[in-house]
Motif scaffolding. Structure first.
Motif: not given
Length: 222
Positions: A39, A42-43, A46, A121-122, A124-126, A129
């Motif tokens: 996390e 990723l933050d 981005k 960003d949203e 890619w984060k999914k 993870e």
């Protein structure tokens, strides 16, 4: 890359050499920490934000923490030699390229997901993870703001590519398992699956052989 780096050959086709050279000059920022550190990574990295990318890195990459990434059996050098022979024969057809991939075990491929910068960003984060958690393929990567402009895999200004990599396009059960997982995560739109060997052999949209780069297409349910 699944099959390792390209090897030199003095008789290589000029277009092939340029395609491989461009592919392997691309640079990656790879997550190499523990899953609980993802996390924070990723933050701080981005894809939409160019501020962190002072070295103009093309891609951000994460690996499946549950899979062995060794691709020792594949033989890209032999695949290149067979491709050059095919070019010389003048009989470049999709079936023969797939046969080369199977013969040399260079069978990895990717689901391609294109997203606008405002939503990258949203999604890619999914995907990042889920990849690290072992729910998708052996790795995934996303184009940075810099890479989305400079990569030949770009799909327009302000658009980023996410690649979800699978071990083998020939393993259709695994390919479509990953597609179903992506859909269950809320990844919408048209998804296309491209064998990596098409990328290595410079098979993009508008290629001179009129070969479609993708071999599987997933349309969203209406």
């Amino acid at each position: 890359m699944a099959c390792g780096g390209p090897t030199g050959n003095s008789e290589g086709n000029r277009d092939l050499d340029k395609g491989l050279e461009a592919e392997y000059k691309e640079t990656y920022t790879r997550f190499e920490g523990k899953p609980e550190e993802l996390e924070k990574f990723l933050d701080e990295h981005k894809p939409s934000d160019p501020a962190w990318n002072t070295e103009n890195t093309d891609w951000i990459c994460v690996d499946n923490s549950l899979e062995d990434l060794d691709r020792g059996e594949s033989d890209l050098e032999k695949a290149v030699e067979m491709w050059i022979d095919l070019l010389r024969s003048g009989k470049v057809v999709p079936k023969r390229i797939i046969e080369i991939a199977l013969d040399t075990k260079c069978t990895s491929g990717e689901w391609m997901i294109f997203r606008h910068r405002r939503e990258i960003d949203e999604d890619w984060k999914k995907i990042a993870e889920a990849t690290v958690a072992g729910k998708l393929g052996y790795s995934a990567n996303v184009a940075t703001a810099y890479g989305s402009v400079n990569s030949k895999r770009s799909n327009g200004i302000g658009t980023h590519l996410i690649s979800v990599h699978t071990k083998s396009f020939a393993d259709e059960d695994d390919v479509w398992r990953i597609e179903k997982e992506l859909r269950s995560m809320g990844i919408d739109g048209t998804l296309k699956y491209k064998p990596d060997i098409h990328t290595w052999f410079d098979i993009y949209v508008g290629n001179e052989f009129n070969i479609r780069p993708s071999i599987y297409i997933s349309q969203p349910k209406k």
